[in-house]
Design an enzyme around this catalytic site. Structure first.
Site, PDB file in Angstrom:
ATOM      1  N   SER A 172       0.835  -1.204   0.000  1.00 30.50           N
ATOM      2  CA  SER A 172       0.000   0.000   0.000  1.00 30.50           C
ATOM      3  C   SER A 172       0.872   1.258   0.000  1.00 30.50           C
ATOM      4  O   SER A 172       1.958   1.278   0.588  1.00 30.50           O
ATOM      5  CB  SER A 172      -0.904  -0.004   1.236  1.00 30.50           C
ATOM      6  N   SER A 173       0.357   2.317  -0.627  1.00 27.55           N
ATOM      7  CA  SER A 173       1.066   3.599  -0.602  1.00 27.55           C
ATOM      8  C   SER A 173       1.185   4.135   0.820  1.00 27.55           C
ATOM      9  O   SER A 173       2.090   4.895   1.142  1.00 27.55           O
ATOM     10  CB  SER A 173       0.356   4.633  -1.481  1.00 27.55           C
ATOM     11  N   GLY A 220       7.165  48.159 -27.505  1.00 27.85           N
ATOM     12  CA  GLY A 220       6.135  48.300 -26.488  1.00 27.85           C
ATOM     13  C   GLY A 220       6.052  47.126 -25.540  1.00 27.85           C
ATOM     14  O   GLY A 220       6.873  46.221 -25.555  1.00 27.85           O
ATOM     15  N   ARG A 221       5.026  47.146 -24.706  1.00 27.68           N
ATOM     16  CA  ARG A 221       4.815  46.101 -23.697  1.00 27.68           C
ATOM     17  C   ARG A 221       3.908  45.020 -24.257  1.00 27.68           C
ATOM     18  O   ARG A 221       2.827  45.317 -24.762  1.00 27.68           O
ATOM     19  CB  ARG A 221       4.202  46.712 -22.428  1.00 27.68           C
ATOM     20  N   THR A 232       5.008  51.782 -28.208  1.00 28.36           N
ATOM     21  CA  THR A 232       5.793  53.012 -28.129  1.00 28.36           C
ATOM     22  C   THR A 232       5.096  54.101 -28.944  1.00 28.36           C
ATOM     23  O   THR A 232       4.210  53.826 -29.765  1.00 28.36           O
ATOM     24  CB  THR A 232       7.196  52.790 -28.708  1.00 28.36           C
ATOM     25  N   ASP A 285      10.550  43.773 -28.764  1.00 28.99           N
ATOM     26  CA  ASP A 285      11.756  43.707 -29.602  1.00 28.99           C
ATOM     27  C   ASP A 285      13.034  43.522 -28.785  1.00 28.99           C
ATOM     28  O   ASP A 285      13.974  42.857 -29.228  1.00 28.99           O
ATOM     29  CB  ASP A 285      11.858  44.932 -30.515  1.00 28.99           C
ATOM     30  N   GLY A 326      15.238  53.808 -30.134  1.00 28.04           N
ATOM     31  CA  GLY A 326      15.085  53.890 -28.684  1.00 28.04           C
ATOM     32  C   GLY A 326      16.132  53.009 -28.039  1.00 28.04           C
ATOM     33  O   GLY A 326      17.041  52.509 -28.715  1.00 28.04           O
ATOM     34  N   GLU A 363      12.918  46.863 -19.180  1.00 30.85           N
ATOM     35  CA  GLU A 363      12.777  48.193 -19.781  1.00 30.85           C
ATOM     36  C   GLU A 363      14.048  48.979 -19.457  1.00 30.85           C
ATOM     37  O   GLU A 363      14.041  49.979 -18.728  1.00 30.85           O
ATOM     38  CB  GLU A 363      11.533  48.906 -19.247  1.00 30.85           C
ATOM     39  N   CYS A 400       9.073  58.518 -22.288  1.00 31.16           N
ATOM     40  CA  CYS A 400       8.206  57.816 -21.349  1.00 31.16           C
ATOM     41  C   CYS A 400       7.492  58.774 -20.402  1.00 31.16           C
ATOM     42  O   CYS A 400       6.617  58.369 -19.630  1.00 31.16           O
ATOM     43  CB  CYS A 400       9.011  56.801 -20.535  1.00 31.16           C
TER      44      CYS A 400
END
Length: 612
Positions: free
Chosen positions: A191-192, A366-367, A379, A407, A435, A456, A471
Site C-alpha cells: 500500500s502507498s 512596447g509592452r 511606443t 523587440d 530607442g 525596460e 516615457c
C-alpha cells in the site's frame, strides 16, 4: 467517513461495479461517466477537487474537464510504478491546478509541462493529522483491530483468521488506523500508506513487490521487490520488526491544509479556463524523414519597427532565406492588413524556396503579453497599437502557431540561440537604436516580469535632472543615448551651424539625424564628440546598474549605435562599478538582424507550444 464529518451531501452516486477484475474497473468508470454529467450540470461547481490516482477519480476529472469545470488535483506528480501512475498522470493533464506533496513531485509536474504558477507544494494533507496523532490511548484500539479482499481470502484459506493474533478486516476508520500504524512493530504489504503516512511515525515497513517502487521513502522502508520466496520475507521481518526509525517529513510538515485553503482562495475564477502547457526547449531534430531532408525547416519572422515593417523567412540555422520590407502604415487597420498580406505572400514563396514554415514570430516595440500574443501598450513611434491581439488574426489566416514579444526580448532570444549568449546561463542584451531596449536571460530563461514590463532598460534613470524622455520621465538612458536623443542634439548643432565640418554636407531634402552627429564626431567636431561621450557615459551608468542588480556573466550591446558606445561603456564600468563585477565582459553583437532572428527563434525553439 464523509457522513461522520457532517458534510452537506447533495447527491449520492453508485458507480462501482461488483467484481475484482480489470473489466469491472472499466465498467465502473463508464458508469460514472454516464451519471456524472447530470450531477455536475445541477451543482455547477466553481472548482472540482480531485484526489489521488484511483480509477473513479479519473472518471470525475474527465467529466469535469469536458464540461469546462476547473479542476484542482491533489497529490499529482508522484511515481508508484503501476497503472496508478497512468491514471494519476492522466488526471494531471486534465487538471488546471495542482497541489503536490514533495519537492520531487513538484519537479515531475514541471517536467510534465504543467504551469509552475499553478502548482502548490503543500505537503500531504493527511500529515496534518498524522504528526499530532500519536497518543497513549492505543491499546484499546489494538484490541479492537488486530488488512484487501484477496488478503482476506488467502488468510481464510489458511485458517489464519482463527489464530488469536490475527484479524482480517476490509476497512479501519482513519483515526484508529493511524494509531495502529503508529504503534505497530512492522507494516507489511504494498500500500502507498506504507511509504507515505507510516513515515510520519518511523514505523518499520516492508514493501512487497514493485507497486510503490517509484515513490520517495524514508529510511524506515525496506523493499522486497522480488517477493518470490518465503525466506526473503522472513529475512525482511527479522531485520525490520520492532525497530524504531526517525520520523520522516518527506511528504509533509503538518501544515498542508492551511496552504491549500489559501491557494484555493487565490484562484481567480474570472481568468480564462483554457489550460496552457509549458513545454521545455525542443532540441534540434536530426530527422531522416525524406520531407525534412528535402525541405528547410524555417520560421516566418516579423519585425514591426517605428518606420519599417519587415517579414523574413529564417532557417533553423539562422540564415535569412528571403526578406520583405514595407513602410509601416500609420493606422491599425492598414498595418494589420499589411502584416497579413506580407505573411501570406512570404508563406507562399516559402513553398517555392523549399522551406517548411513551422510558425510565425513577431517582434514589436512596447509592452507585450507573450502568453496571449497581445500588444498591451506600444511606443509612441507605433501609433494605434494598444491592446492588439496579433496572434488570432495571423493564426486564423495562416493556420500556424504564432508567438509575439517585445523587440528587446527578441534581441536577447536571438543572442541566446544564434549569438554570443549561446550556452550562457545569465546575460543581458541592450539594444541601441531609435530607442533603447533590452532583454534579460536568467538561468537560460527570458525574464518577463509580473506585468510583462521587465527589461525596460532604456528607462533606467541615470540623472535626476536629465533631458526629457519619451516615457514622460527625464534622465533616462534613452533620453541620452538613443537614436532619437542623438538626432535631437544633432538638430540643435545644425540649427546653430555647429554640426558640419570640412568634408561634410547635408542635402536640403535630407533630415539631420544621429548618423550625421557620428560622422561629425569622426571628422573632429569637438561638440559632437562631447555629445557622444555623454551618451556613452549615460549608457555605461545604466550597464553598471544592471551589473549590480542582475550580475550577469555577459552584457551584449546590440543595434547600430553599439560600436560607437562600447569603449566609453567599458571605461565607465572600470571607474564606477564594484570590483566584483568589473571583470564582466561587455561585447558588441555580431548579429546583423537581431529582431528578425529573435522573432524566428521563438518559433524554431518552441514550435510545439504557444508560451515560453
Amino acid at each position: 467517513m464523509i457522513e461522520q464529518d457532517d458534510f452537506d451531501i447533495n447527491t449520492r452516486l453508485h458507480t462501482i461495479v461488483r467484481g475484482e477484475d480489470e473489466a469491472a474497473m472499466v465498467e465502473s468508470v463508464g458508469l460514472a461517466l454516464v451519471k456524472l454529467p447530470d450531477v455536475l450540470n445541477r451543482l455547477k461547481p466553481d472548482i472540482m477537487i480531485v484526489h489521488g490516482d484511483r480509477f473513479d477519480a479519473l472518471a470525475l476529472a474527465t467529466s469535469a474537464a469536458l464540461m469546462n469545470i476547473r479542476i484542482l488535483h491533489i497529490e499529482g506528480g508522484e511515481v508508484s510504478g503501476t497503472i496508478d501512475d497512468s491514471i494519476r498522470h492522466a488526471i494531471t493533464k486534465l487538471a488546471h491546478y495542482h497541489v503536490c506533496c514533495t519537492r520531487s513531485a513538484e519537479q515531475h509536474l514541471i517536467s510534465m509541462c504543467e504551469d509552475h504558477d499553478r502548482i502548490l507544494l503543500a505537503g500531504c494533507p493527511s500529515y496534518d493529522k498524522l504528526l499530532s496523532a500519536k497518543n497513549k490511548d492505543y491499546m484499546s484500539i489494538i484490541r479492537m483491530w488486530l488488512g484487501s479482499k484477496e488478503m482476506v481470502r488467502v488468510m481464510r484459506k489458511k485458517g489464519i483468521e482463527h489464530h488469536p493474533n490475527f484479524r482480517a478486516v476490509k476497512h479501519v476508520p482513519f483515526d484508529q488506523f493511524i494509531q495502529l500504524v503508529a504503534h505497530a512493530g512492522c507494516m507489511i504489504g504494498n500500500s502507498s500508506c506504507g511509504v507515505r503516512e507510516v513515515g510520519a511515525f518511523g514505523t518499520p515497513v516492508i514493501n512487497l513487490g514493485t507497486r510503490q517502487i517509484g515513490r520517495e521513502t524514508g529510511e524506515n522502508v525496506l523493499h522486497v521487490r522480488d517477493a518470490d520466496t518465503q525466506d526473503k520475507i522472513l529475512q525482511a521481518l527479522h531485520l525490520q520488526f520492532g525497530k524504531q526509525y526517525p520520523c520522516s517529513k518527506i511528504y509533509g510538515d503538518g501544515n498542508a491544509v492551511p496552504r491549500i485553503l489559501k491557494f484555493l482562495k487565490s484562484i481567480d475564477l474570472q481568468e480564462p479556463l483554457q489550460k496552457k502547457f509549458c513545454f521545455p526547449p525542443v532540441k534540434d531534430n536530426i530527422s531522416q524523414d525524406i520531407d525534412h531532408i528535402l525541405e528547410t525547416l524555417s520560421a516566418l519572422a516579423v519585425d514591426l519597427g517605428g518606420t519599417n515593417l519587415r517579414v523574413a523567412i529564417v532557417s533553423m540555422k539562422g540564415e535569412i532565406v528571403k526578406k520583405y520590407t514595407q513602410f509601416n502604415p500609420k493606422t491599425y487597420e492598414e498595418r494589420i492588413n499589411l502584416i497579413l498580406q506580407m505573411c501570406v505572400e512570404a508563406a507562399a514563396e516559402a513553398v517555392k524556396l523549399n522551406c517548411r514554415i513551422l510558425g510565425v514570430g513577431i517582434s514589436t516595440g512596447g509592452r507585450v503579453n507573450p502568453r496571449e500574443g497581445i500588444v498591451l501598450h506600444s511606443t509612441k513611434l507605433i501609433q494605434e497599437w494598444n491592446s492588439v491581439d496579433l496572434r488570432s488574426p495571423l493564426s486564423d489566416t495562416l493556420h500556424l502557431p504564432v508567438w509575439v514579444d517585445n523587440d528587446g526580448n527578441c534581441a536577447a532570444l536571438a543572442e541566446r540561440k544564434f549569438g554570443q549568449g549561446k550556452g550562457l546561463e545569465n546575460f543581458v542584451t541592450l539594444i541601441t537604436g531609435t530607442g533603447i531596449g533590452g532583454g534579460i536571460v536568467h538561468q537560460h530563461e527570458l525574464i518577463h516580469g509580473s506585468s510583462f514590463c521587465a527589461a525596460e532598460l532604456g528607462h533606467i534613470v541615470v540623472s535626476l535632472d536629465g533631458p526629457d524622455c519619451s516615457c514622460g520621465s527625464h534622465g533616462c538612458i534613452e533620453a541620452y543615448a538613443s537614436g532619437m536623443a542623438l538626432q535631437r542634439e544633432a538638430k540643435k548643432l545644425h540649427d546653430e551651424d555647429q554640426l558640419l565640418v570640412e568634408g561634410m554636407s547635408v542635402p536640403k531634402d535630407e533630415a539631420v539625424g544621429a548618423l550625421h552627429l557620428i560622422q561629425a564626431a569622426k571628422l573632429g567636431n569637438a561638440k559632437a564628440q562631447s555629445i557622444l561621450r555623454t551618451a556613452g557615459t549615460a549608457l555605461g551608468l545604466g550597464v553598471v546598474n544592471i551589473l549590480h542588480t542582475m550580475n550577469p556573466s555577459l552584457v551584449i550591446l546590440s543595434g547600430i549605435l553599439a560600436s560607437h558606445y562600447i569603449h566609453t561603456v567599458k571605461d565607465v564600468i572600470r571607474q564606477q562599478a564594484l570590483s566584483s563585477v568589473q571583470d564582466v565582459d561587455v561585447v558588441v553583437s555580431d548579429l546583423v538582424e537581431p529582431a528578425l532572428l529573435g522573432a524566428a527563434s521563438m518559433v524554431l525553439d518552441y514550435t510545439t507550444r504557444r508560451i515560453y
